[in-house]
Design an enzyme around this catalytic site. Structure first.
Site, PDB file in Angstrom:
ATOM      1  N   ARG A  40       0.806  -1.232   0.000  1.00 48.45           N
ATOM      2  CA  ARG A  40       0.000   0.000   0.000  1.00 48.45           C
ATOM      3  C   ARG A  40       0.835   1.275   0.000  1.00 48.45           C
ATOM      4  NH1 ARG A  40      -3.543  -2.369   2.753  1.00 48.45           N
ATOM      5  NH2 ARG A  40      -2.196  -4.153   3.022  1.00 48.45           N
ATOM      6  N   THR A  41       1.949   1.292   0.690  1.00 41.24           N
ATOM      7  CA  THR A  41       2.747   2.527   0.708  1.00 41.24           C
ATOM      8  C   THR A  41       3.286   2.809  -0.695  1.00 41.24           C
ATOM      9  OG1 THR A  41       3.387   2.101   2.990  1.00 41.24           O
ATOM     10  CG2 THR A  41       4.706   3.704   1.794  1.00 41.24           C
ATOM     11  N   LYS A  69      24.806  -6.400  -6.396  1.00 39.02           N
ATOM     12  CA  LYS A  69      26.247  -6.482  -6.675  1.00 39.02           C
ATOM     13  C   LYS A  69      27.051  -5.795  -5.584  1.00 39.02           C
ATOM     14  CE  LYS A  69      25.156  -6.269 -11.581  1.00 39.02           C
ATOM     15  NZ  LYS A  69      24.890  -5.280 -12.608  1.00 39.02           N
ATOM     16  N   ARG A  90      12.271   3.161   0.982  1.00 39.26           N
ATOM     17  CA  ARG A  90      12.037   2.278   2.129  1.00 39.26           C
ATOM     18  C   ARG A  90      13.250   1.365   2.228  1.00 39.26           C
ATOM     19  NH1 ARG A  90       6.878  -1.127   3.969  1.00 39.26           N
ATOM     20  NH2 ARG A  90       6.309   0.985   4.545  1.00 39.26           N
ATOM     21  N   HIS A 118       8.198   6.061   9.979  1.00 41.45           N
ATOM     22  CA  HIS A 118       7.385   5.894   8.775  1.00 41.45           C
ATOM     23  C   HIS A 118       6.492   7.137   8.735  1.00 41.45           C
ATOM     24  CE1 HIS A 118       5.223   4.288   5.569  1.00 41.45           C
ATOM     25  NE2 HIS A 118       4.587   3.273   6.124  1.00 41.45           N
TER      26      HIS A 118
END
Lengths: 291, 156
Positions: A40-41, A69, A90, A118
């Site tokens: 949802r975010t 990498k 995030r 958040h």
């Protein structure tokens, strides 16, 4: 500043509902760097930029990108900043967004940094409370996992700007950390703790539920016992005030009975939608399309 | 204690810095903060648990190096009462107390193992320093975790 963001979100709400069209972010590119899964975010950020006429640049899977990498976050950010007008990040480690902001030439929006913050969730929670109830003189009960739930911690700190009566409802194992309770009291909030959902919901404007995670308990029986004690059912809500609203950051599991969805108390899907106008406001403000 | 024995313990230096009144037991951590190790070239004398007027203290004498103010102030994290004496030609030219800095970089490791400053990113650890009644507190610039006790154990 918080109120300005919420005011801006309100101005953009009709665009978020697709009742009006906008291209104030036409030609702008939002880079979406999610090093951890989220639906949802991520989707509400993508919806937000698209509703304002902008475009999305997605990192794609971390497994097949340069990160696999061994590229540092600092280098990734410097590269992606060259491709975009703002970056949503995030990351599983605390402080990642702060670090990114030191290396980026474009604004960074923190969409969650490990167990840290958040903030866009907190803005949308405040917006939901303002739209569906009221921020001034709020009486709110927070229930569920108050120990590990960063959402409720951040919300409490944000509410300290408005003053609030906070009731904390949790099993002993998942109580809010004492240092946070002390902080909140020092900021002038009334904080009380209880383990009884029945008594907590009688006199509040908002009940904020969170998910209790199975893995926090030693066995399934213990988890079931706690989960049942905190469960919201239509019967339990008979003692609540008629205008009381129930919020939840979602996803939910068993803590809110589906029978509650049809009651006027249920507000969690509205809350989820409000993520769009709030993130639209943040994007419009950081990209300079609105002041 | 006889005068001759005392003289041997606190022999004066010609040029350099004497850090006096270090909290007893913290001298080696002071060396660590200043980046002085066995491979440093100058002569360094260390006195641990030396009897002083206000109880035991540590003393560090660094020959041939005058500490800069910001170097000296870092010491305050573990020895807030330390004094810095700059010596030239066997004379004390300058004497000052250490001041608690408002911010420190690259000295202390964050106690949060999941803090981004503990990964392989090209940044130094950074902390806001707060001088509270209960003692010195460090708040990580990145993850905001607070170190309020045993700061010396977290020196880099």
């Amino acid at each position: 500043m918080i109120d300005h963001i919420l005011d801006t979100a309100e101005q953009l709400e009709d665009i978020a509902r697709n009742k009006e069209q906008s291209d104030i972010l036409a030609g702008k590119i939002l880079a979406v760097l999610f090093f951890e899964p989220s639906t949802r975010t991520r989707m509400s950020f993508e919806t937000a930029i698209m509703r304002l006429g902008g475009n999305v640049l997605n990192l794609g899977s971390v497994d097949i990108s340069s990160i696999a990498k061994g590229e540092s976050l600092a280098d990734t950010i410097r590269v992606v900043a060259g491709y975009s007008n703002a970056i949503v990040l995030r990351h599983p480690m605390e402080g990642a967004a702060k670090l990114a902001s030191e290396f980026s030439s474009v604004p960074i929006l923190n969409a969650g940094d490990g167990a840290g913050h958040h903030p866009t969730q907190t803005f949308l929670d405040l917006y939901t409370i303002r739209r569906e109830s009221h921020l001034e003189g709020l009486k709110i009960a927070l229930a569920g996992d108050l120990k590990y739930g960063r959402t409720v911690h951040s919300l409490c700190y944000a509410l300290s700007h408005y003053g609030a009566d906070i009731t904390l409802v949790s099993p002993e194992e998942l109580r809010m950390p004492q240092e946070i309770i002390n902080d909140l009291k020092n900021r002038g909030l009334n904080v009380t703790e209880t383990d009884s959902m029945e008594s907590a919901i009688k006199d509040v404007d908002v009940l904020y539920m969170t998910r209790v995670q199975k893995e926090r308990f030693p066995d399934d029986a213990e988890y079931q016992k706690v989960a049942n004690r905190l469960k919201i059912t239509p019967e339990l809500l008979e003692s609540a005030r008629s205008e009381m609203k129930i919020m939840h950051p979602l996803p939910r599991t068993t803590e809110i009975d589906p029978g509650v969805d049809a009651t006027p108390h249920a507000c969690y899907f509205q809350q989820s939608f409000y993520g769009v106008p709030v993130r639209m406001a943040l994007l419009a403000l950081v990209m300079g399309a609105m002041e | 204690m006889s005068a001759s024995k005392k003289e041997i313990r606190v022999q004066p230096i010609e040029n350099g810095t004497v850090i006096d009144h270090i909290t007893a037991g913290q001298a080696l951590n002071v060396l660590k903060i200043l980046g002085i190790s066995g491979v440093s070239s100058g002569v360094v004398s260390v006195l641990i648990n030396a009897p002083g007027e206000a109880g035991n203290k540590d003393v560090v004498k660094i020959e041939g190096r005058e500490l800069e103010a910001d170097e000296a102030d870092r010491i305050s994290l573990i020895a807030p009462n330390a004094t810095i004496n700059i010596i030239r030609d066997f004379e004390v030219q300058e004497k000052k107390n250490v001041e608690i800095p408002r911010h420190v970089e690259g000295i202390v490791k964050c106690i949060n193992s999941n803090c981004i400053s503990n990964s392989n990113e090209p940044v130094a650890s950074k902390f806001e320093v707060r001088n509270l009644k209960s003692g010195i507190e460090l708040r990580c610039d990145y993850c905001e975790r607070v170190i309020s006790e045993n700061i010396a154990e977290h020196l880099l």
